[in-house]
Structure formats: structure tokens, C-alpha cells
Write a protein that holds these residues in place. Sequence first.
Motif, PDB file in Angstrom:
ATOM      1  N   ASP A 131      -0.932  -8.693 -15.731  1.00 43.29           N
ATOM      2  CA  ASP A 131       0.180  -9.110 -16.439  1.00 43.29           C
ATOM      3  C   ASP A 131       1.375  -9.263 -15.145  1.00 43.29           C
ATOM      4  OD1 ASP A 131       1.298  -6.783 -16.106  1.00 43.29           O
ATOM      5  OD2 ASP A 131       1.767  -6.466 -18.159  1.00 43.29           O
ATOM      6  N   PHE A 132       2.659  -9.944 -15.656  1.00 38.14           N
ATOM      7  CA  PHE A 132       3.408 -10.273 -14.609  1.00 38.14           C
ATOM      8  C   PHE A 132       3.997  -8.895 -13.883  1.00 38.14           C
ATOM      9  CE2 PHE A 132       7.987 -12.427 -14.033  1.00 38.14           C
ATOM     10  CZ  PHE A 132       8.029 -12.480 -12.716  1.00 38.14           C
ATOM     11  N   LYS A 133       4.170  -7.884 -14.791  1.00 32.74           N
ATOM     12  CA  LYS A 133       4.931  -6.591 -13.843  1.00 32.74           C
ATOM     13  C   LYS A 133       3.875  -5.911 -13.244  1.00 32.74           C
ATOM     14  CE  LYS A 133       5.214  -2.760 -16.622  1.00 32.74           C
ATOM     15  NZ  LYS A 133       5.866  -1.691 -17.389  1.00 32.74           N
ATOM     16  N   ASN A 134       2.570  -5.981 -13.631  1.00 34.19           N
ATOM     17  CA  ASN A 134       1.506  -5.163 -12.732  1.00 34.19           C
ATOM     18  C   ASN A 134       1.052  -6.070 -11.664  1.00 34.19           C
ATOM     19  OD1 ASN A 134       0.962  -2.348 -13.966  1.00 34.19           O
ATOM     20  ND2 ASN A 134       0.785  -3.927 -15.884  1.00 34.19           N
ATOM     21  N   SER A 135       1.346  -7.371 -11.596  1.00 34.68           N
ATOM     22  CA  SER A 135       0.908  -8.133 -10.768  1.00 34.68           C
ATOM     23  C   SER A 135       2.032  -7.949  -9.295  1.00 34.68           C
ATOM     24  CB  SER A 135       0.909  -9.624 -10.688  1.00 34.68           C
ATOM     25  OG  SER A 135      -0.038  -9.710 -11.965  1.00 34.68           O
ATOM     26  N   VAL A 136       3.268  -7.747  -9.960  1.00 40.14           N
ATOM     27  CA  VAL A 136       4.274  -7.813  -8.934  1.00 40.14           C
ATOM     28  C   VAL A 136       4.164  -6.223  -8.228  1.00 40.14           C
ATOM     29  CG1 VAL A 136       6.842  -7.444  -8.797  1.00 40.14           C
ATOM     30  CG2 VAL A 136       6.070  -9.104 -10.022  1.00 40.14           C
ATOM     31  N   LEU A 137       3.981  -5.299  -8.974  1.00 46.14           N
ATOM     32  CA  LEU A 137       3.681  -3.887  -8.605  1.00 46.14           C
ATOM     33  C   LEU A 137       2.781  -3.775  -7.425  1.00 46.14           C
ATOM     34  CD1 LEU A 137       4.263  -1.702 -11.609  1.00 46.14           C
ATOM     35  CD2 LEU A 137       5.864  -1.751  -9.525  1.00 46.14           C
ATOM     36  N   ALA A 138       1.452  -4.665  -8.046  1.00 46.28           N
ATOM     37  CA  ALA A 138       0.350  -4.661  -7.012  1.00 46.28           C
ATOM     38  C   ALA A 138       0.769  -5.357  -5.813  1.00 46.28           C
ATOM     39  CB  ALA A 138      -0.829  -5.201  -7.602  1.00 46.28           C
ATOM     40  N   ALA A 139       1.154  -6.336  -5.834  1.00 48.13           N
ATOM     41  CA  ALA A 139       1.832  -7.143  -4.711  1.00 48.13           C
ATOM     42  C   ALA A 139       2.798  -6.296  -3.725  1.00 48.13           C
ATOM     43  CB  ALA A 139       2.473  -8.369  -4.954  1.00 48.13           C
ATOM     44  N   TYR A 147       3.477 -10.144   7.509  1.00 47.84           N
ATOM     45  CA  TYR A 147       3.342 -11.432   6.598  1.00 47.84           C
ATOM     46  C   TYR A 147       2.168 -12.343   7.131  1.00 47.84           C
ATOM     47  CZ  TYR A 147       5.350 -15.032   9.676  1.00 47.84           C
ATOM     48  OH  TYR A 147       5.816 -15.589  10.908  1.00 47.84           O
ATOM     49  N   GLN A 148       2.050 -12.233   8.566  1.00 42.09           N
ATOM     50  CA  GLN A 148       0.922 -12.940   8.966  1.00 42.09           C
ATOM     51  C   GLN A 148      -0.480 -12.675   8.526  1.00 42.09           C
ATOM     52  OE1 GLN A 148       1.879 -15.856  10.862  1.00 42.09           O
ATOM     53  NE2 GLN A 148      -0.057 -16.385  10.349  1.00 42.09           N
ATOM     54  N   GLU A 149      -0.803 -11.049   8.816  1.00 40.74           N
ATOM     55  CA  GLU A 149      -2.115 -10.929   8.089  1.00 40.74           C
ATOM     56  C   GLU A 149      -2.456 -11.094   6.704  1.00 40.74           C
ATOM     57  OE1 GLU A 149      -1.965  -6.069   7.985  1.00 40.74           O
ATOM     58  OE2 GLU A 149      -0.917  -6.908   9.794  1.00 40.74           O
ATOM     59  N   LEU A 150      -1.264 -10.832   5.921  1.00 40.00           N
ATOM     60  CA  LEU A 150      -1.282 -11.213   4.656  1.00 40.00           C
ATOM     61  C   LEU A 150      -1.559 -12.775   4.251  1.00 40.00           C
ATOM     62  CD1 LEU A 150       1.447  -8.937   3.017  1.00 40.00           C
ATOM     63  CD2 LEU A 150      -0.911  -8.755   2.915  1.00 40.00           C
ATOM     64  N   THR A 156       8.362 -15.198   3.420  1.00 35.66           N
ATOM     65  CA  THR A 156       8.511 -14.816   1.938  1.00 35.66           C
ATOM     66  C   THR A 156       7.595 -15.354   1.267  1.00 35.66           C
ATOM     67  OG1 THR A 156      10.968 -14.785   2.235  1.00 35.66           O
ATOM     68  CG2 THR A 156       9.933 -15.292   0.056  1.00 35.66           C
ATOM     69  N   GLU A 157       7.062 -16.367   1.422  1.00 43.78           N
ATOM     70  CA  GLU A 157       5.973 -17.512   0.726  1.00 43.78           C
ATOM     71  C   GLU A 157       4.820 -16.247   0.424  1.00 43.78           C
ATOM     72  OE1 GLU A 157       5.172 -21.088   1.919  1.00 43.78           O
ATOM     73  OE2 GLU A 157       3.884 -21.354   0.198  1.00 43.78           O
ATOM     74  N   VAL A 158       4.512 -15.669   1.367  1.00 37.17           N
ATOM     75  CA  VAL A 158       3.158 -14.796   1.035  1.00 37.17           C
ATOM     76  C   VAL A 158       3.470 -13.932  -0.350  1.00 37.17           C
ATOM     77  CG1 VAL A 158       2.526 -14.517   3.419  1.00 37.17           C
ATOM     78  CG2 VAL A 158       3.988 -12.715   2.525  1.00 37.17           C
ATOM     79  N   ILE A 159       4.607 -13.451  -0.540  1.00 34.44           N
ATOM     80  CA  ILE A 159       4.832 -12.601  -1.626  1.00 34.44           C
ATOM     81  C   ILE A 159       4.465 -13.335  -3.138  1.00 34.44           C
ATOM     82  CG2 ILE A 159       6.481 -11.029  -2.887  1.00 34.44           C
ATOM     83  CD1 ILE A 159       8.306 -10.923  -0.442  1.00 34.44           C
ATOM     84  N   ALA A 160       4.935 -14.658  -3.186  1.00 37.42           N
ATOM     85  CA  ALA A 160       4.659 -15.417  -4.357  1.00 37.42           C
ATOM     86  C   ALA A 160       3.063 -15.708  -4.477  1.00 37.42           C
ATOM     87  CB  ALA A 160       5.275 -16.772  -4.241  1.00 37.42           C
ATOM     88  N   HIS A 161       2.349 -15.850  -3.324  1.00 36.64           N
ATOM     89  CA  HIS A 161       1.053 -16.102  -3.363  1.00 36.64           C
ATOM     90  C   HIS A 161       0.100 -14.822  -3.857  1.00 36.64           C
ATOM     91  CE1 HIS A 161       0.908 -20.366  -2.143  1.00 36.64           C
ATOM     92  NE2 HIS A 161       1.978 -19.984  -1.256  1.00 36.64           N
ATOM     93  N   LEU A 162       0.746 -13.579  -3.316  1.00 34.06           N
ATOM     94  CA  LEU A 162      -0.036 -12.396  -3.557  1.00 34.06           C
ATOM     95  C   LEU A 162       0.036 -11.986  -4.882  1.00 34.06           C
ATOM     96  CD1 LEU A 162       1.221  -9.732  -0.733  1.00 34.06           C
ATOM     97  CD2 LEU A 162      -1.101 -10.507  -1.289  1.00 34.06           C
ATOM     98  N   LYS A 219       2.906  -3.357  -3.244  1.00 31.93           N
ATOM     99  CA  LYS A 219       2.333  -2.204  -2.359  1.00 31.93           C
ATOM    100  C   LYS A 219       1.720  -2.670  -1.204  1.00 31.93           C
ATOM    101  CE  LYS A 219       1.484   0.624  -6.623  1.00 31.93           C
ATOM    102  NZ  LYS A 219       0.669   0.439  -7.662  1.00 31.93           N
ATOM    103  N   LEU A 220       1.342  -3.861  -0.976  1.00 31.34           N
ATOM    104  CA  LEU A 220       0.920  -4.438   0.369  1.00 31.34           C
ATOM    105  C   LEU A 220       1.824  -4.966   1.418  1.00 31.34           C
ATOM    106  CD1 LEU A 220      -1.831  -6.709  -1.383  1.00 31.34           C
ATOM    107  CD2 LEU A 220      -2.306  -4.108  -0.717  1.00 31.34           C
TER     108      LEU A 220
END
Length: 634
Positions: free
Chosen positions: A166-174, A131-134, A151-157, A176-177
Motif C-alpha cells: 500500500d501507499f504507506k508501506n511503499s513510502v517506508l520501503a523507498a 540518486y544516480q545508482e538508484l 528527487t525524481e528517483v523517490i517517486a519511481h521508487l 530505506k533505500l
Amino acid sequence: MCGIIGYIGKQKAVPILIEGLKRLEYRGYDSAGISVISPPRVDEQSSLRVEAGNQQPAISKNGKIDIITVKATGKVSVLEEKINGKDIAGTIGIAHTRWATHGKPCDKNSHPHCDCQKNIFLAHNGIVENYQELKDDLIKKGHKFSSETDTEVIAHLIEEFNKKFDFKNSVLAALKLLRGTYGLAIINKKEPDKIIVARLGSPLAIGIGNGEYIIASDFSAIIRHTDQVIFMEDGEVAILTKENCEIVNMKNKSIAKEATKVEWSVEKAEKQGFDHFMLKEIFEQPDSILDAVRGRIIEKEGMVKLGGLRDVKEKLADIEKIVIVSCGTSYNAGLVGKYMLEEYAGITVEVEYASEFRYRKPLLNKNTAVIAISQSGETADTLAAIREAENKGALTLGIVNTVGSTIANETMAGVYNHAGPEIGVASTKAFTSQLSILALLTIFLGRQRGMSFVTGKRIATEMNKIPKLIANILKQAKDIKKIAKKYVQYQDFLYLGRKYNFPIALEGALKIKEISYVHAEGFASGEMKHGTIALIDKNFPTVFIAPRDSVYEKNISGMQEIKARSGKIIAIATVGDKEIKKIADDVIYIPKTLEMLTPLLSVIPLQFFAYYVGILKGLDVDKPRNLAKSVTVE
Ligand code: M6R
């Protein structure tokens, strides 16, 4: 740790989420929060008015879709009080009860967490290791953080990707990181008809109702609504609308999944009139042991039938060594299993703290069976140990209580405890069900290795009697409470036992430590004279587990040594033992049984003793401080 719940359907989300959070509170209870999608205000003139029958009560005052979030430090009841009187009318929402890992328990660190624009809200169970590097990267891109959590990094990602996807693809992309573990429930103001949930290493189940879905960290929060459940697996993402549940993998490929019918009833998960879950669970033990052995003991053949081991039966016949990996109470059960398996099945057994095993270089091969014992089936250390064992080519087995849990899924074969939901943080009925399964396993492996029919039958017959014998011990609850009253002011206890009851000394000490915050040490009674005896004086009582077994005489000598140093003794003894009464200050009697099964009886008075000391001190025994029911972090 942490519990998450989400609801999408036609009913008001808040009461469902709060009720679900209460069931999940055993997973963590230092703070809680809720986020609900609130539809635009609907009034008489509004063109937004929806058809009668499908009408959603109004809340958002600005005529736009909004997400209402309420957070509270402390237990779910504090959150509930904060929400009382607020008109939160939406039918889609997520909620969380927290056990802090990153950032102290306080409102700002409570979930759900959101992005800069307050469009995306999510509840998370797990840890984002990178999370720190993200976070550093996101800060460089202009993101503003408002909590100390990983946790908060996930929302910003997700926010970052949502600029182009779109929402789904944004979640999938996030996702993966992310490095680490997650069970996630996410809502997004820009696509307000959905909840997206995702799982990697933290449990998540989806309950399927009629035009509604309830997602939760475990199905004790779902069973009130439906018995149809989809257990998500690692790497799966589900996109839920009121009408549909689409499950995809990380490559956005659809996955077809069947719902499972869950047999646990709502009543089973409730207190049923007992003051505490722990007490209820202590009293449930005759039944939970019956459930553990039901249909598995073939007494007349001196055999057992363990369906979960059918596919590995041949492999098990060739196993030369067993390594049991587990933590806490489950570790203590494993130690009893070692004594049972070595004596009766003639097989070498090592018992390891899972948290140590994962960092050693254990010597395993295909002739080693590694058995994970876990009530929750989610303990991170035990899970990691099993993964390590599998990598090393060992046969992995589980003795697990929670159906569909990660350890149950990831082990190659195993046996469920069938003890039912254990809600009290202090493990009681799960422990005795673990011992029962280990006794059955001893017959199973023993008969593969030359155990005679007579021996197999003797263990099977005695095992079948255990529930009734425990029922007799339960009748002594009031007497044990009186003894607890006598000792409630002591700050230190020594627990001693030998051979089969050495692990019970450890378990008794663990029980009183965790729920009564009293210092206690569990020891092998023969070890006492090598140092620990220096602690003994009139202020340091000893709980001595000394049934009439093959080491009884040795234990009596140990007791004399304590008395000679003015130590007080509470003895756990076999019914009819008059000699022990002359030495010990207080005696709690247990019925006679086969030596290898005495732990199933001797632990019951120790559970009661810890419970009563805890409640006499006015403590919350179901939710002791600093603990959580399932430890899903390292
Ligand atoms: O769910 P598990 O059996 O894997 O949990 C292991 C320990 O965390 C657990 O037994 C813990 O020690 C209990 N609180 C003891 O009462």
C-alpha cells in the motif's frame, strides 16, 4: 534549501498552497510548482454526487480522480499567474518552491515530481546522495525519467514498491533505500485521501487545524491557519487524512507526539508597511534585542539567567575551551563572541567555519564546548559540525533563532535568540540578537570563572541600554541613504575595523556583497598595510569602523594612510568625535557604549548602507540572486 507545503482539509487547496509558498519563498525561488488531487466531476445526474455541505467542486473531466500539476520557472508569482483562470478545485495538494541543486531551474526540473504512471507526486527538500545508482537501477527496470533531478528517483521508487504494497508501506520501503536528506510531501492517486510526509535532515512541521492539516518546511507558512504545530523529527513519517494524523517511525511503529503552541504572530512575519523585509528587520532591532535579553539579565546581581543552560551549568564550569562553529553572518557573530569571552570570561575560544570544521580532525574532548550559532538552525554545515563534535565527546550548545529547528533539537543545550522570523535573506536582526546572547553568555561563563560582580553589573547595565541606543541610530536612516547615493557608483569597497570591530568589517563587507553585488573586502585594519593597501586609490573607498575605543589611535593612523593614497573614507565613529571629521569624507555617528558592545551599534549603519546601495541599484534586496535564506545543502 527549498520550501514545501501541503494542505489536506475542506477548503480549496490552491489559495492556501500559493499563500504558503510565498511565505516559504525565502528558502529558494528559482521555480515553483503545485499538485492538487482533483475529485471526479460531480453533476446533477451523477451517482457520485456527495452530500451538500461536504461537496467538492468538480474538475476532473474524465470522471476519474486526477492530479493536476502546474509548474513555473521563476518566483511564486509566476506560478500564481499560470494558475489564474484554471479551475483547480481539490482540497488536497502539495507545493514546492525550489533552490536548484541537481538540474538547472526550469519547468521540467521543478517539483512536484512524479512516477511513470503519474500516480505519485512529491515535493522534496534535501538531496538524494545515491540518486544516480538508484536511477540506473530503476532505468534497468523500465522506468522513464523526465527531469534531471535527484528527487525524481523517490517517486519511481515508491511506484516500484506500490506494485505490491500500500501507499504507506511503499513510502517506508523507498525511504530505506535513500542516502541523504529529505523533507517530503507525497500524494498518490491510488489512495487519494492522504498526504504522506517524511523527514530526515530537512525540517517539516505539521499544523493542526479544525478538520485540516497544513504541512510546511517552517511554521511561517502555517501560523495564518493555526498555532498548534507538531515538529517532525528525523526518521518520522506522518500519514495525514482530513480526520487523522498518524506518525510512525521507519519500522512502521506508531509514535505519540504532542502539538506545540507557537507564539509567533502572523503580523510578525509580514512587512508591516516597510518596503522590504530587510528594512523592517533593521528597524526591528531595538525590539528583537529586548526580546533576546528579556527576563535573562539580573542587573542588580550582575548576573544572567539562561534557562536553556540550566542542565549543563556544572559541566560548563569545567569547560576549558570553546569552539564556535557557524557560517556567514553567524560566523561573524562568533568572532565577536571570541573577543568578548576571551577578554571577560577568560576562556580560550576558537571560531571555525562549520564547512571547514567538519572536514578537519578537530581536537575536542569532554572539556570542550562546541557552540553552533545559526539563525535558521538548519544550516547543513553547522549541523554536520555539531554532529562531529558530539561524536568526539564535546558538549554541544546552540545559539539558534528558529525554535524547533534541527540544530536546536540536536544540541545538548542552548539559548534561543527570540529575534522572531527573519525573512530577508541578508541577516540583520538575527545577527544583533546573536551578539546579545553572546554578551549574556560572557557574563554567565565569566561569573563562573571569577568575573567580579562590578564587571558583571557593568556589562548587564550597558546591555540593557543597547535597544535605546540602536533606536537613536535608526533615526539616521535618511542621512545614511544620502551617503549611499554618493557612493552607489563605486564597484569596490574596503571595510576595516580592529579588535571588536574587525568582525564588523567582515559583516559590513558581506552585507554589501550579498545584496548589492558590489565587490567588498573586510579586513582587520592593522593588516591593511601588509598588502591590501595596494588596492587603494580614488576609486576604491573604505568604510572604516573606528569608534572611540582602546584601538582608536591605531585606526586614526590607518585612516591617514588611506587619505595619503587618495582613498575616500566613510567612518563609523563615536558621537562627539570631531577629529575624525577632519580626516574622513563622510562620518556616521553611533552612541557611546562599553567597548565589547560597540559591534551591536556599529553594524547598524553598515546594514543601512548595504540596503540603500542595493535599492538605489534597483535590486531585490530581500531575495538576492543565487542565494537562499537557509543553506540546507553542503
Ligand atoms: O541560518 P544560519 O545563521 O546558520 O545561516 C548562516 C549563513 O548562511 C547566513 O548567515 C548567510 O551568510 C546570510 N545570508 C548573511 O546575511
